[in-house]
Structures are given as C-alpha cells and as structure tokens.
Scaffold this motif. Structure first.
Motif, mmCIF file in Angstrom:
data_model
loop_
_atom_site.group_PDB
_atom_site.id
_atom_site.type_symbol
_atom_site.label_atom_id
_atom_site.label_comp_id
_atom_site.label_asym_id
_atom_site.label_seq_id
_atom_site.Cartn_x
_atom_site.Cartn_y
_atom_site.Cartn_z
ATOM 1 N N UNK A 179 -8.821 3.419 -1.725
ATOM 2 C CA UNK A 179 -8.291 2.058 -1.530
ATOM 3 C C UNK A 179 -8.334 1.264 -2.829
ATOM 4 N N UNK A 180 -9.444 1.363 -3.507
ATOM 5 C CA UNK A 180 -9.607 0.591 -4.749
ATOM 6 C C UNK A 180 -8.705 1.149 -5.852
ATOM 7 N N UNK A 181 -8.646 2.470 -5.962
ATOM 8 C CA UNK A 181 -7.735 3.058 -6.965
ATOM 9 C C UNK A 181 -6.305 2.578 -6.701
ATOM 10 N N UNK A 182 -5.894 2.619 -5.440
ATOM 11 C CA UNK A 182 -4.533 2.165 -5.114
ATOM 12 C C UNK A 182 -4.318 0.700 -5.464
ATOM 13 N N UNK A 183 -5.381 -0.087 -5.339
ATOM 14 C CA UNK A 183 -5.253 -1.520 -5.636
ATOM 15 C C UNK A 183 -5.143 -1.769 -7.149
ATOM 16 N N UNK A 184 -5.920 -1.052 -7.941
ATOM 17 C CA UNK A 184 -5.910 -1.316 -9.392
ATOM 18 C C UNK A 184 -4.805 -0.530 -10.099
#
Lengths: 255, 255
Positions: free
Chosen positions: A81-86
C-alpha cells in the motif's frame, strides 16, 4: 531497519510531496523507482536519503544493500500500500529510493548536450540515456520539463545520475559558451549543415522542442545549424530519435 | 456530407469497436487521428473509409478535402462528444479517419527492418517512423504488439502508411530469407560485430524485445549479431533509439 505501516506517517507524506516539482526544487530531493534504476544511482555515487522496500522484496535486494554497504538506518520496510502511494508507476516497483540530486556550478559546463524547451519527460529521459551511453558528462537544461521528475528519471533508466545536469537560461548558456569557448550546434529539421562538419571537442549539440523546434533567435545565436540527412519523404524524426542519432554521430562514431 | 449526432449511432459504435485488435483484424480497418497523421495517410494512397470531423474544424480542413479530392460521401460532421468517443487520444484531435490497412504478400519482403516481439506501441511506432525517414519500404512484424493499433499509428506520425508492413512468424521469415536471399542482422546489446560490417543490399536489421532482447535461437538463426559501440558505462540504450541509430547507420550514412 525501521518499519512503517501507516499511510499517514509524516515521512510517507513528505515523499508524496516530491511528486511535485516545487517540493523537489525546495528539498533538492528526487525519487528513483525499481531495482535497476536505483542500482544505477547508487553506482554513480548519488547521495541516498532513504530507501523503501516491501518485506517480500527484501530477500531479492539484500545483495544490493551489501554491495553498497548501505546503513540499516536508511532502510524502511513498508507495505505494498505504501509503495503504491509513494510510487508514480502503474505497476508496483517493489522498492523506491529518495536521493539528493547533485547541483553543478554552471561555469563547469563543457562539451555535450543542450536540451532546450523539451516538454515531454519521455523524450528528455531518453536523450539523457543516450548521452550517458555516449559518455557525455555535461547536459544543459534550458526551460522545458523538470529533469528531476520521476518520468524523466525512469525514462533515463537512472542514467541521469551518471551525467552532470546544468539548469540555466539561454542567456546564461550564451555567457558560458563565450567563457568556456564552446561551440553551439543547433539541430534543425532542414537546410542545416552536414553533421560531419561538427568537431566534437568543445561541441554542444542543441536539441529543441518536439513540436516547434528551436526559436529562430536561438538558432541564430548558435555557431551553426545542423541537419540529419534523410532520404525518406517524411516530415521529421521523433525528437528523441533525431537527437540520439546526432549525439551518436558526433560523440561515438569514431570509437 | 452527412451529420451524425447520436453517440449510439451504429456507425459510431462500429468505430469504437476498432479500439480492439480483434475487430481491426477482422475488418482490416484502422484509426488515424489528427490532421497531420491523416494527411500523411492520404498522401500515401492508403484507402480512406470515412472521415469524422467537428463543425468547428471543417474550415481548417477544407484544403485537405480539396487537395485529395475527397468525396463528400466519405465525410461525416459530428459533435465533440462523438470525436471524444471514437478517439483514443487524451486531447480531442478534431478529426478522426478510418482507413483500410494494406495487406502485403510476405513473399515480397525485401531489405529493411524486422521488429521481433516489440511490446511497446510507442517504440514500434517510433521505429516505423525512423524506417520511413530512411526510405525503407519493408518492415516485418514478428509477434509483439499490433502495428495497426492507434498508439503505434500515432507514434509513427502516420508514416506507417508509407511503408509495407508484413506480419509473419519467425519460421516464415526464415523461409522468405532463403527464398529472397536476404541477410538477417540481429541487433544485440553486446559482443556483436561492428555495424560497419553490414552491407545494406538485402539486409534486414532485426530489433528485439525491449526488456529481454531476442531469443538466443533467433540470434543464431541470423547471419550475424551486431552491436552498437558505446563508450559510456551504461547497460544499454532505449530499444527504439538503438534500433533507430542502427537503421540510420545502415541505410542512411552514405547519402
């Protein structure tokens, strides 16, 4: 190694801000995505700020961490989720790294490439990649798109870290040209001199905007207009291709 | 000239279906968008099926209609809504045309370019554009993306209409190679012969997939592997750039 699980963590928020040019300029930071692009940046010696990686990818990249002797303090384990966000990519790159981009004194500009009013990040990145392959060190950016955007960095396959990027105005370029005794060769679609007439020592090849080419005054400011001879009955080549062929013929043909 | 105002008109629906490769194959039709791309197709003699234009754009394109003596029966006046529905571009191109793509007998394949497993439509279109500028007529497409997709057509700037596209399998290519006494030169990122060793008569330059290159067996099937010498310490060039430089050096360097 630190774990981050929250999408609203302040560190994560600060990376998302780097998707904007203004924030990149103010912080001098930029985003590299995917293992090969990041490896190229690390090899070049670009200064790493932090690296974000999913647990699943940790095994595959342990060699990378060892090779460059990365401090655990710089590594963050995060969720997909975080990788996709950044990340700015459509498909999850598995790891994302924040680097400090290097600033170069414009007085050190030397033979190489000038990208004038290039608006398409894919074209800019592709031309930087070709220049790096030709072992060109100096790339002057005059107006156009931000060279430190994620799209330019990805299109360059990370090779932007291998060259020296000089951001300056056209009038500053003309001053440096006089001072460093450089020759400017404007790549134009027709009626220019043969590319064989370029002497690569002190040569700066000037590639203009994809749709409109170079402003007339800028062409006049150059030492010589240059045209790639093409036998086909077509209007012109893609800007990144024309610039890449001209770079190769100027800087690589005799190797 | 006929006016179409309904988004659910059957003619409009049939164009939207052409966004899919299967429908393009079954109908032999393809979509060109924007005035310059369409003009290139008309100049090449590609057979026009219909042209769709907004009322606002009619004035700007009347010269085009006169130049090619287009029958009013082929012209449809439509709303911006309809152009946006049939177009695949982000910004409204003002006019959209449906053409019949030409089919060529694979036995007529001659010197030129082979695009083997090229997956990115932008790369395929760019390579076709460079080939057209080099006055190359034969382009063999072996697997990979559909050359008649809108993305390939737009990246080629319509120049796909100026070349002969041959869609065939690798084994068919090898048969034609024997029959027409062609030489296959595989472009590989390292350890190949110098590009100066290509004799352009009967030469087919083979460019492989962006990420994986050419399968080993296919490289062996070729007469010779070729590598562009690059002084920089980078892994490789962008596929469209490498192929374009190789095309230029093979087919244009002595003009």
């Amino acid at each position: 190694m630190k774990y981050i699980t929250s999408l609203i963590n302040t560190e994560i928020k600060s990376i998302v801000k780097l998707h904007n040019a203004k924030e990149r300029r103010e912080t001098n930071k930029c985003i590299f995505q995917g293992i090969r692009t990041i490896e190229t940046a690390l090899e070049s010696g670009l200064k790493l700020d932090k690296i974000y990686i999913t647990q699943d990818n940790l095994k595959n990249t342990i060699n990378l961490f060892n090779k460059f002797n990365l401090s655990e303090k710089l590594i963050r384990i995060v969720s997909d989720h975080i990788i996709n966000k950044i990340s700015t990519l459509k498909t999850n790159p598995g790891l994302v790294a924040i680097f400090y981009n290097k600033k170069f004194d414009i007085n050190k500009l030397n033979e190489g490439l000038v990208l004038a009013q290039i608006m398409d990040p894919g074209n800019m990145g592709t031309l930087i990649r070709t220049a790096a392959s030709c072992n060109i060190k100096s790339i002057a950016i005059v107006e156009g798109t931000d060279p430190w955007s994620t799209k330019v960095i990805q299109a360059s396959a990370g090779t932007i870290a291998l060259v020296n990027i000089f951001e300056l105005s056209w009038s500053e370029l003309l001053e440096i040209k006089e001072k460093n005794k450089l020759k400017l060769y404007a790549l134009v679609p027709q009626n220019g001199y043969s590319i064989d007439s370029i002497k690569k020592d002190n040569a700066l090849l000037v590639v203009g905007n994809e749709g409109n080419g170079l402003p007339n005054q800028w062409i006049e400011d150059c030492d010589r207009p240059i045209t790639l001879k093409m036998p086909g009955n077509t209007e012109s080549l893609n800007a990144a291709v024309a610039g890449s062929i001209a770079l190769y013929l100027t800087f690589c043909k005799n190797i």
